[in-house]
Structure formats: structure tokens, C-alpha cells
Design a protein around this motif. Structure first.
Motif, PDB file in Angstrom:
ATOM      1  N   ASP A   1     -32.338  41.968  45.748  1.00 10.26           N
ATOM      2  CA  ASP A   1     -32.651  43.365  45.485  1.00 10.26           C
ATOM      3  C   ASP A   1     -34.099  43.515  45.034  1.00 10.26           C
ATOM      4  N   GLU A   2     -34.864  44.351  45.735  1.00 13.55           N
ATOM      5  CA  GLU A   2     -36.264  44.543  45.383  1.00 13.55           C
ATOM      6  C   GLU A   2     -36.469  45.707  44.432  1.00 13.55           C
ATOM      7  N   ASP A   3     -35.405  46.401  44.069  1.00 15.10           N
ATOM      8  CA  ASP A   3     -35.538  47.497  43.116  1.00 15.10           C
ATOM      9  C   ASP A   3     -35.078  47.057  41.742  1.00 15.10           C
TER      10      ASP A   3
ATOM     11  N   PRO B   1     -41.516  31.888  47.460  1.00 12.47           N
ATOM     12  CA  PRO B   1     -41.989  33.281  47.382  1.00 12.47           C
ATOM     13  C   PRO B   1     -40.850  34.277  47.588  1.00 12.47           C
ATOM     14  N   HIS B   2     -39.731  33.812  48.157  1.00 12.81           N
ATOM     15  CA  HIS B   2     -38.578  34.693  48.374  1.00 12.81           C
ATOM     16  C   HIS B   2     -37.921  35.105  47.064  1.00 12.81           C
ATOM     17  N   GLU B   3     -38.291  34.488  45.959  1.00  9.51           N
ATOM     18  CA  GLU B   3     -37.734  34.829  44.655  1.00  9.51           C
ATOM     19  C   GLU B   3     -38.534  35.934  43.965  1.00  9.51           C
ATOM     20  N   MET B   4     -39.641  36.335  44.583  1.00 11.93           N
ATOM     21  CA  MET B   4     -40.536  37.327  43.980  1.00 11.93           C
ATOM     22  C   MET B   4     -40.594  38.596  44.826  1.00 11.93           C
ATOM     23  N   ILE B   5     -40.868  39.706  44.175  1.00 10.52           N
ATOM     24  CA  ILE B   5     -41.114  40.957  44.880  1.00 10.52           C
ATOM     25  C   ILE B   5     -42.608  40.981  45.185  1.00 10.52           C
ATOM     26  N   ILE B   6     -42.946  40.973  46.472  1.00 11.80           N
ATOM     27  CA  ILE B   6     -44.342  40.911  46.903  1.00 11.80           C
ATOM     28  C   ILE B   6     -44.687  42.192  47.651  1.00 11.80           C
ATOM     29  N   HIS B   7     -45.749  42.847  47.225  1.00  8.91           N
ATOM     30  CA  HIS B   7     -46.216  44.072  47.877  1.00  8.91           C
ATOM     31  C   HIS B   7     -47.566  43.819  48.522  1.00  8.91           C
TER      32      HIS B   7
ATOM     33  N   HIS C   1     -55.653  43.991  36.817  1.00  7.54           N
ATOM     34  CA  HIS C   1     -55.262  42.727  37.446  1.00  7.54           C
ATOM     35  C   HIS C   1     -53.748  42.586  37.655  1.00  7.54           C
ATOM     36  N   TRP C   2     -52.971  43.597  37.269  1.00  9.98           N
ATOM     37  CA  TRP C   2     -51.523  43.493  37.375  1.00  9.98           C
ATOM     38  C   TRP C   2     -51.068  43.193  38.795  1.00  9.98           C
ATOM     39  N   GLY C   3     -51.640  43.866  39.777  1.00 15.43           N
ATOM     40  CA  GLY C   3     -51.211  43.704  41.161  1.00 15.43           C
ATOM     41  C   GLY C   3     -51.497  42.328  41.725  1.00 15.43           C
TER      42      GLY C   3
ATOM     43  N   SER D   1     -45.142  48.085  40.703  1.00 18.93           N
ATOM     44  CA  SER D   1     -44.034  47.151  40.502  1.00 18.93           C
ATOM     45  C   SER D   1     -44.165  46.451  39.147  1.00 18.93           C
ATOM     46  N   ALA D   2     -45.355  45.956  38.835  1.00 21.25           N
ATOM     47  CA  ALA D   2     -45.583  45.287  37.545  1.00 21.25           C
ATOM     48  C   ALA D   2     -45.384  46.267  36.387  1.00 21.25           C
TER      49      ALA D   2
END
Length: 153
Positions: free
Chosen positions: A127-129, A23-29, A113-115, A38-39
Motif C-alpha cells: 500500500d502506497e497510501d 526499493p520495493h519496500e519504499m514509496i518512491i515518487h 531535502h525531504w524529497g 509523502s515525507a
């Protein structure tokens, strides 16, 4: 000096359909609104992780993004061209069309359903941006991604 082997791999190292290793490879909100935003930053040919029905997050490529008809059961899994849609009489919702494997199978994800089903990747530095989710340098044509199997959320 720290070893580069500890850096997060980029999504471009994944084959289409490859399962996320961490999960560290993904940006999770945590908030639905931030996850949808984000999507929404994804552009055509960007790679992202999609949540599959078995709960796995797999690598996919955004092939198209358009408004699609809502509540048209007979064509629910069909990606409509703009010529096929009569926007004056049909309610529309923004959707993303992803290629989910090397065979060209696709999945449609509706904006509502994007989120829940789409996560952008972090860059190698975490980088999360990361606005471009791994699509850099990708020049594949849309036709090379589109297959015969379409799934809709």
C-alpha cells in the motif's frame, strides 16, 4: 493460494540503521513535490528510510519535527528547542530529527531535502497510501532516541 512469504516486509522488521533490502519496500515518487509531500505525512515515532552519504537507504525513527534556524553555521548540527529560537530575527525552515541507529545518533533533514533523503515505507501489502510509516504501537520516549552525534543535511 499464494504464499505469504512473498509479501513485502514491513519497516518495523528493521533494526534502526538497518539497510533497506529492496526499493520495493519504499514509496518512491518521481516528482520532487510528491516526494516532499509523502515525507511530510510522517508523524513523531514513525519509521522511514533515510538516504545516507554512502547511498544506502537505512531505517530511522522520526524523533521530532520543528522549525529550525537557517544559515547559523556554528549551530548547524544542533537541534534547537523553541526557547532557543528568536523567530522574529531568525529565518526558519521546517526540519525533521531522526534517530538513525541503536546508539542514538541523530540526523537532521531540512524540508528542502525531504524529497531526496526521506522515503516512507510501503505496508506489507504494498500500500502506497501508508500514512503511518511503521510507527504503529511505538511508545518509546524521545529521550531514548536522542544521542550525542547529530548530522545535518
Amino acid at each position: 493460494a499464494r504464499s505469504n512469504s512473498l509479501q513485502t516486509p514491513t519497516i518495523s522488521t528493521y533494526a534502526l540503521g538497518g539497510i533497506a533490502r529492496s526499493p520495493h519496500e519504499m514509496i518512491i515518487h518521481r516528482s520532487k513535490e510528491k516526494a516532499i509531500h509523502s515525507a511530510s505525512l510522517l508523524k513523531k515515532y514513525d519509521r522511514a528510510f533515510l538516504k545516507r552519504s554512502n547511498g544506502d537507504w537505512t531505517c530511522a525513527v522520526l524523533a521530532d519535527r520543528e522549525f529550525q534556524p537557517i544559515n547559523v553555521p556554528e549551530t548547524r548540527a544542533h537541534w534547537h528547542t523553541q526557547v532557543e529560537i528568536d523567530a522574529e530575527i531568525t529565518k526558519l525552515e521546517e526540519c525533521m530529527l531522526f534517530v538513525i541507529n541503536e546508539d542514538g545518533s541523530t540526523k537532521i533533514v531540512r524540508k528542502r531535502h525531504w524529497g531526496k533523503f526521506i522515503r516512507r515505507s510501503k505496508t506489507a501489502t504494498g500500500d502506497e497510501d501508508n500514512v503511518s510509516a511503521g510507527g504503529e504501537g511505538r511508545k518509546e520516549s524521545r529521550s531514548s532516541y536522542l544521542g550525542s552525534s547529530i548530522q545535518t543535511l
